[in-house]
Design a protein around this motif. Structure first.
Motif, PDB file in Angstrom:
ATOM      1  N   ARG A  87       0.821  -1.216   0.000  1.00  0.00           N
ATOM      2  CA  ARG A  87       0.000   0.000   0.000  1.00  0.00           C
ATOM      3  C   ARG A  87       0.861   1.275   0.000  1.00  0.00           C
ATOM      4  O   ARG A  87       0.551   2.241  -0.685  1.00  0.00           O
ATOM      5  CB  ARG A  87      -0.916  -0.009   1.224  1.00  0.00           C
ATOM      6  N   GLU A  88       1.957   1.253   0.765  1.00  0.00           N
ATOM      7  CA  GLU A  88       2.804   2.451   0.831  1.00  0.00           C
ATOM      8  C   GLU A  88       3.395   2.790  -0.541  1.00  0.00           C
ATOM      9  O   GLU A  88       3.472   3.953  -0.929  1.00  0.00           O
ATOM     10  CB  GLU A  88       3.930   2.251   1.854  1.00  0.00           C
ATOM     11  N   SER A  89       3.814   1.739  -1.262  1.00  0.00           N
ATOM     12  CA  SER A  89       4.375   1.963  -2.599  1.00  0.00           C
ATOM     13  C   SER A  89       3.286   2.482  -3.535  1.00  0.00           C
ATOM     14  O   SER A  89       3.529   3.378  -4.349  1.00  0.00           O
ATOM     15  CB  SER A  89       4.943   0.659  -3.159  1.00  0.00           C
ATOM     16  N   ALA A  90       2.090   1.912  -3.420  1.00  0.00           N
ATOM     17  CA  ALA A  90       0.969   2.347  -4.260  1.00  0.00           C
ATOM     18  C   ALA A  90       0.628   3.807  -3.965  1.00  0.00           C
ATOM     19  O   ALA A  90       0.357   4.595  -4.874  1.00  0.00           O
ATOM     20  CB  ALA A  90      -0.243   1.447  -4.025  1.00  0.00           C
ATOM     21  N   ARG A  91       0.650   4.172  -2.679  1.00  0.00           N
ATOM     22  CA  ARG A  91       0.369   5.568  -2.299  1.00  0.00           C
ATOM     23  C   ARG A  91       1.384   6.507  -2.962  1.00  0.00           C
ATOM     24  O   ARG A  91       1.033   7.527  -3.516  1.00  0.00           O
ATOM     25  CB  ARG A  91       0.468   5.730  -0.782  1.00  0.00           C
ATOM     26  N   LEU A  92       2.662   6.103  -2.868  1.00  0.00           N
ATOM     27  CA  LEU A  92       3.707   6.974  -3.403  1.00  0.00           C
ATOM     28  C   LEU A  92       3.581   7.102  -4.930  1.00  0.00           C
ATOM     29  O   LEU A  92       3.778   8.183  -5.490  1.00  0.00           O
ATOM     30  CB  LEU A  92       5.081   6.438  -3.009  1.00  0.00           C
ATOM     31  N   GLN A  93       3.248   6.008  -5.593  1.00  0.00           N
ATOM     32  CA  GLN A  93       3.073   6.058  -7.049  1.00  0.00           C
ATOM     33  C   GLN A  93       1.953   7.042  -7.409  1.00  0.00           C
ATOM     34  O   GLN A  93       2.089   7.866  -8.309  1.00  0.00           O
ATOM     35  CB  GLN A  93       2.750   4.666  -7.585  1.00  0.00           C
ATOM     36  N   LEU A  94       0.859   6.950  -6.682  1.00  0.00           N
ATOM     37  CA  LEU A  94      -0.274   7.835  -6.971  1.00  0.00           C
ATOM     38  C   LEU A  94       0.073   9.281  -6.608  1.00  0.00           C
ATOM     39  O   LEU A  94      -0.282  10.218  -7.335  1.00  0.00           O
ATOM     40  CB  LEU A  94      -1.510   7.341  -6.209  1.00  0.00           C
ATOM     41  N   LEU A  95       0.784   9.461  -5.490  1.00  0.00           N
ATOM     42  CA  LEU A  95       1.218  10.814  -5.121  1.00  0.00           C
ATOM     43  C   LEU A  95       2.109  11.397  -6.226  1.00  0.00           C
ATOM     44  O   LEU A  95       2.046  12.587  -6.525  1.00  0.00           O
ATOM     45  CB  LEU A  95       1.995  10.787  -3.795  1.00  0.00           C
ATOM     46  N   TYR A  96       2.925  10.531  -6.822  1.00  0.00           N
ATOM     47  CA  TYR A  96       3.786  10.987  -7.923  1.00  0.00           C
ATOM     48  C   TYR A  96       2.929  11.516  -9.084  1.00  0.00           C
ATOM     49  O   TYR A  96       3.213  12.573  -9.642  1.00  0.00           O
ATOM     50  CB  TYR A  96       4.695   9.836  -8.379  1.00  0.00           C
ATOM     51  N   TYR A  97       1.869  10.777  -9.440  1.00  0.00           N
ATOM     52  CA  TYR A  97       0.993  11.243 -10.529  1.00  0.00           C
ATOM     53  C   TYR A  97       0.366  12.591 -10.177  1.00  0.00           C
ATOM     54  O   TYR A  97       0.294  13.499 -11.009  1.00  0.00           O
ATOM     55  CB  TYR A  97      -0.111  10.215 -10.815  1.00  0.00           C
ATOM     56  N   LEU A  98      -0.099  12.707  -8.924  1.00  0.00           N
ATOM     57  CA  LEU A  98      -0.716  13.970  -8.500  1.00  0.00           C
ATOM     58  C   LEU A  98       0.304  15.106  -8.544  1.00  0.00           C
ATOM     59  O   LEU A  98      -0.009  16.240  -8.915  1.00  0.00           O
ATOM     60  CB  LEU A  98      -1.300  13.823  -7.088  1.00  0.00           C
ATOM     61  N   TYR A  99       1.542  14.782  -8.186  1.00  0.00           N
ATOM     62  CA  TYR A  99       2.642  15.767  -8.195  1.00  0.00           C
ATOM     63  C   TYR A  99       2.904  16.253  -9.630  1.00  0.00           C
ATOM     64  O   TYR A  99       3.037  17.448  -9.881  1.00  0.00           O
ATOM     65  CB  TYR A  99       3.872  15.084  -7.601  1.00  0.00           C
ATOM     66  N   VAL A 100       2.975  15.291 -10.570  1.00  0.00           N
ATOM     67  CA  VAL A 100       3.232  15.659 -11.969  1.00  0.00           C
ATOM     68  C   VAL A 100       2.086  16.528 -12.484  1.00  0.00           C
ATOM     69  O   VAL A 100       2.303  17.558 -13.143  1.00  0.00           O
ATOM     70  CB  VAL A 100       3.390  14.393 -12.847  1.00  0.00           C
ATOM     71  N   LEU A 101       0.854  16.123 -12.180  1.00  0.00           N
ATOM     72  CA  LEU A 101      -0.308  16.880 -12.670  1.00  0.00           C
ATOM     73  C   LEU A 101      -0.346  18.279 -12.064  1.00  0.00           C
ATOM     74  O   LEU A 101      -0.739  19.237 -12.724  1.00  0.00           O
ATOM     75  CB  LEU A 101      -1.592  16.118 -12.346  1.00  0.00           C
ATOM     76  N   LYS A 102       0.078  18.375 -10.815  1.00  0.00           N
ATOM     77  CA  LYS A 102       0.132  19.700 -10.174  1.00  0.00           C
ATOM     78  C   LYS A 102       1.082  20.618 -10.963  1.00  0.00           C
ATOM     79  O   LYS A 102       0.842  21.807 -11.105  1.00  0.00           O
ATOM     80  CB  LYS A 102       0.612  19.554  -8.727  1.00  0.00           C
ATOM     81  N   GLY A 103       2.150  20.015 -11.478  1.00  0.00           N
ATOM     82  CA  GLY A 103       3.094  20.769 -12.307  1.00  0.00           C
ATOM     83  C   GLY A 103       2.449  21.311 -13.569  1.00  0.00           C
ATOM     84  O   GLY A 103       2.910  22.286 -14.154  1.00  0.00           O
ATOM     85  N   TYR A 104       1.370  20.669 -14.008  1.00  0.00           N
ATOM     86  CA  TYR A 104       0.615  21.152 -15.176  1.00  0.00           C
ATOM     87  C   TYR A 104      -0.524  22.080 -14.727  1.00  0.00           C
ATOM     88  O   TYR A 104      -1.387  22.420 -15.516  1.00  0.00           O
ATOM     89  CB  TYR A 104       0.016  19.979 -15.954  1.00  0.00           C
ATOM     90  N   GLY A 105      -0.560  22.399 -13.441  1.00  0.00           N
ATOM     91  CA  GLY A 105      -1.615  23.286 -12.938  1.00  0.00           C
ATOM     92  C   GLY A 105      -2.904  22.552 -12.610  1.00  0.00           C
ATOM     93  O   GLY A 105      -3.944  23.187 -12.412  1.00  0.00           O
ATOM     94  N   LEU A 106      -2.849  21.220 -12.551  1.00  0.00           N
ATOM     95  CA  LEU A 106      -4.071  20.450 -12.259  1.00  0.00           C
ATOM     96  C   LEU A 106      -4.025  19.961 -10.817  1.00  0.00           C
ATOM     97  O   LEU A 106      -3.183  19.139 -10.459  1.00  0.00           O
ATOM     98  CB  LEU A 106      -4.175  19.245 -13.209  1.00  0.00           C
ATOM     99  N   ASP A 107      -4.929  20.464 -10.013  1.00  0.00           N
ATOM    100  CA  ASP A 107      -4.981  20.090  -8.600  1.00  0.00           C
ATOM    101  C   ASP A 107      -6.038  19.024  -8.422  1.00  0.00           C
ATOM    102  O   ASP A 107      -7.195  19.341  -8.184  1.00  0.00           O
ATOM    103  CB  ASP A 107      -5.345  21.333  -7.772  1.00  0.00           C
ATOM    104  N   LEU A 108      -5.645  17.762  -8.544  1.00  0.00           N
ATOM    105  CA  LEU A 108      -6.638  16.684  -8.492  1.00  0.00           C
ATOM    106  C   LEU A 108      -6.425  15.799  -7.266  1.00  0.00           C
ATOM    107  O   LEU A 108      -5.387  15.865  -6.612  1.00  0.00           O
ATOM    108  CB  LEU A 108      -6.547  15.828  -9.771  1.00  0.00           C
ATOM    109  N   LYS A 109      -7.429  14.998  -6.988  1.00  0.00           N
ATOM    110  CA  LYS A 109      -7.307  13.991  -5.937  1.00  0.00           C
ATOM    111  C   LYS A 109      -7.081  12.639  -6.602  1.00  0.00           C
ATOM    112  O   LYS A 109      -7.315  12.482  -7.796  1.00  0.00           O
ATOM    113  CB  LYS A 109      -8.595  13.935  -5.118  1.00  0.00           C
ATOM    114  N   GLY A 110      -6.675  11.685  -5.783  1.00  0.00           N
ATOM    115  CA  GLY A 110      -6.467  10.348  -6.322  1.00  0.00           C
ATOM    116  C   GLY A 110      -7.214   9.311  -5.509  1.00  0.00           C
ATOM    117  O   GLY A 110      -7.646   9.581  -4.382  1.00  0.00           O
ATOM    118  N   VAL A 111      -7.370   8.152  -6.112  1.00  0.00           N
ATOM    119  CA  VAL A 111      -7.969   7.043  -5.367  1.00  0.00           C
ATOM    120  C   VAL A 111      -7.235   5.751  -5.722  1.00  0.00           C
ATOM    121  O   VAL A 111      -7.008   5.458  -6.898  1.00  0.00           O
ATOM    122  CB  VAL A 111      -9.491   6.930  -5.621  1.00  0.00           C
TER     123      VAL A 111
END
Ligand code: SF4
Length: 169
Positions: A87-111
């Protein structure tokens, strides 16, 4: 100097790096695991079939993400895993996607979605998440830039790992 033949950091490398840096190195060098390994087949099947009606795969930069419906009907970034054991690795992977999207100005949530366990977990990128992602990105870069893979280390993930035969035969 950065080897330009190496792939840029992506979510898959973040995931493997947190499980086992050696796996990340092998994947980065396109030394792909046995495609017929049961775990690989099941993971692929779930990724292709689970939540099919509610999912839309999109490519953003060099990452491929799944847009899915959140619990309140909003669009969120989904990450499907066959089990919650890492789960911790999965969380970090998803956080990475959210981080990249934030760089594009997209403030999204993940599940995080665990279809076989009928579980889901909402993920939000906060300051601690940004710090963890940036640490992981630096770690991936350092590992994949090495000329040789890290030595194998027996860990709990070795048993179901598709590289087990390669590492331990
Ligand atoms: S078998 Fe173990 S050491 Fe080898 S890549 Fe898999 S998890 Fe890492």
């Amino acid at each position: 100097m950065l080897d330009t033949n190496l792939p840029p950091v992506n979510g898959t490398l973040i995931w493997y790096y947190t499980i086992c840096p050696r796996q990340a190195w092998l994947i980065a060098r396109q030394m792909t695991p046995d495609e017929n390994d049961d775990n690989v087949v099941l993971g692929r099947f779930l990724h292709e079939k689970a939540y099919n009606r509610d999912r839309h795969e999109v490519l953003v930069g060099n990452i491929k993400i799944d847009l899915v419906r959140g619990a309140r009907g909003e669009v969120v970034i989904g990450e499907i895993k066959k089990s919650s054991h890492a789960r911790e690795s999965a969380r970090l992977q998803l956080l990475y996607y959210l981080y990249v999207l934030k760089g594009y100005g997209l403030d999204l949530k993940g599940v995080l979605l665990f279809p076989l366990e009928k579980q889901r977990e909402e993920i939000v990128l906060d300051a601690a998440g940004v710090e963890a992602v940036e640490r992981a990105i630096a770690g991936v870069r350092e590992v994949v830039a090495q000329p040789f893979p890290p030595s194998p280390v027996k860990i709990k993930w070795c048993r179901p790992c598709a590289y087990a035969e390669y590492c331990w035969a």
